[in-house]
Design an enzyme around this catalytic site. Sequence first.
Site, mmCIF file in Angstrom:
data_model
loop_
_atom_site.group_PDB
_atom_site.id
_atom_site.type_symbol
_atom_site.label_atom_id
_atom_site.label_comp_id
_atom_site.label_asym_id
_atom_site.label_seq_id
_atom_site.Cartn_x
_atom_site.Cartn_y
_atom_site.Cartn_z
ATOM 1 N N TYR A 167 0.852 -1.196 0.000
ATOM 2 C CA TYR A 167 0.000 0.000 0.000
ATOM 3 C C TYR A 167 0.882 1.239 0.000
ATOM 4 C CZ TYR A 167 -3.587 3.342 1.477
ATOM 5 O OH TYR A 167 -4.456 4.412 1.563
ATOM 6 N N ASP A 172 9.199 2.815 0.167
ATOM 7 C CA ASP A 172 8.119 3.469 0.889
ATOM 8 C C ASP A 172 8.294 3.102 2.356
ATOM 9 O OD1 ASP A 172 5.870 4.242 2.176
ATOM 10 O OD2 ASP A 172 4.452 3.328 0.772
ATOM 11 N N LYS A 200 3.589 8.808 9.025
ATOM 12 C CA LYS A 200 3.381 8.184 10.340
ATOM 13 C C LYS A 200 4.355 8.713 11.401
ATOM 14 C CE LYS A 200 0.560 4.645 8.409
ATOM 15 N NZ LYS A 200 0.616 3.960 7.136
HETATM 16 C C1 LIG Z 1 0.018 4.448 5.787
HETATM 17 C C2 LIG Z 1 0.830 4.218 4.595
HETATM 18 C C3 LIG Z 1 0.791 5.080 3.481
HETATM 19 C C4 LIG Z 1 -0.198 6.204 3.375
HETATM 20 O O1 LIG Z 1 0.003 7.199 4.313
HETATM 21 P P1 LIG Z 1 -1.226 8.193 4.661
HETATM 22 O O2 LIG Z 1 -0.628 9.152 5.628
HETATM 23 O O3 LIG Z 1 -2.310 7.337 5.219
HETATM 24 O O4 LIG Z 1 -1.642 8.844 3.381
HETATM 25 C C5 LIG Z 1 1.682 4.861 2.466
HETATM 26 N N1 LIG Z 1 2.552 3.837 2.502
HETATM 27 C C6 LIG Z 1 2.617 2.993 3.540
HETATM 28 C C7 LIG Z 1 3.639 1.896 3.545
HETATM 29 C C8 LIG Z 1 1.744 3.132 4.605
HETATM 30 O O5 LIG Z 1 1.791 2.249 5.615
#
Ligand SMILES: *Cc1c(COP(=O)(O)O)cnc(C)c1O
Length: 429
Positions: free
Chosen positions: A144, A239, A267
């Site tokens: 994701y 990511d 995060k």
């Molecule tokens: C949570 C998450 C996102 C998205 O971040 P948001 O602040 O919710 O837009 C992207 N990549 C990873 C790996 C994530 O865990």
Amino acid sequence: MLYKRSSALFNEAEQVIPGGVNSPVRAFKAVGGTPIFAKSASGAYVYDEDDNRFIDYINSWGPMILGHAHKPVVDAVIEKSKLGTSFGMPTAIETEIAELAVSMVPNIDKIRFVNSGTEACMSAVRLARGFTNNDKIIKFAGCYHGHSDSFLIQAGSGAVTFGSPNSPGVTQGTAKDTLLARYNDLEHVEALLEANKNEVACIILEPVAGNMGCIPPKEGFLQGLRNLCDKHKVLLIFDEVMTGFRLAKGGAQELFGINADIVCFGKVIGGGLPVGAFAARNEIMNYLAPLGPVYQAGTLSGNPLAMAAGLAMLKELNEDQDVFNRLNAKTEYLHKGCAEVLDRLNVDYTINRVGSMISIHFYKDSVVDFETAALGNNDKFKAFFHGMLDNGIYIAPSAFETWFVSDALSYEDLDETIKAVEKVVSQLK
Ligand SMILES: *Cc1c(COP(=O)(O)O)cnc(C)c1O
């Protein structure tokens, strides 16, 4: 436990907010029932509107790595807010947090702050496309990267949970530029690169997947991707929205000793306020406006309250030499305790863990990619989730999510959690 007030609040919310929530995974759709409404939180615990107390393993989906309402973070936000909450002008604190982040993370010279992980990943891919002059990207099934169009092709967690991996509204034109690979399968990636020679801008992945439960990279997988990227002149994007400042000071790059070309954050970097960021070496970052041609902007990017929270959080993580060891030790304790219980109860399970990310899959063989993650017993997970909730343990309401361990958890909290696992799982049989 009673959830009377939460139920009433949810009914009210549903009238004015689609599905009653501002982010789909909060709605409990994957596990049934109505979501509980948070009222406050402190340290390892979150309290709901009915005044139930839960030991929290979501921690706002990662940011509260030191526990809720952590004093240095809260104090920093309060003090900063007295000086004005937004200016739309550069501020000194943006440079301060940028300098600290660049010093903590390997292999980056410059960093740009945005407001969410979604924005970070979306901007990183645009930058990779602008830099390489190629359109296609390779992503992995079950990973994701936020909800921007290019990524809603077999994305993990929420998108998978709702069985709409290809969301309506994402055009065919966009979808055709996203190539999908199997996690932990280098040959698949190589075949895609060979079939799309000189057309691929980047490979983007979660270096430890956390949106299909926790799935570690197999030995050699990250290095293999690095080699393929070098060979095909493709940028490697880590990511690290989930893993950054969680697995180590320098995230997965440091933990595995692999350099990515662009790194995305979110995060933890915001300490619980809306912050994302992406970073790279000068050569790539200088391609970004106003220095270079790739456009990216934000009215509230680098917001002083968000920067104050993020800076306080990063300082704590940077100065506490033992924090990642403590997080690892606590998560390992939880892992061993749960494994011992599940063995004794003779249940089919796999536990995956890297650092303070851990997930239990009700499946007997290894879980290494999206396909194997999907083989878990979902009915069992639903009952497990509600059982844990009723025993005061709050885990993510989907089998496709990792648990986030915070340093605020005491060993008594962990023991209480392991006891709850034993009680709940023995009643499942
Ligand atoms: C949570 C998450 C996102 C998205 O971040 P948001 O602040 O919710 O837009 C992207 N990549 C990873 C790996 C994530 O865990």
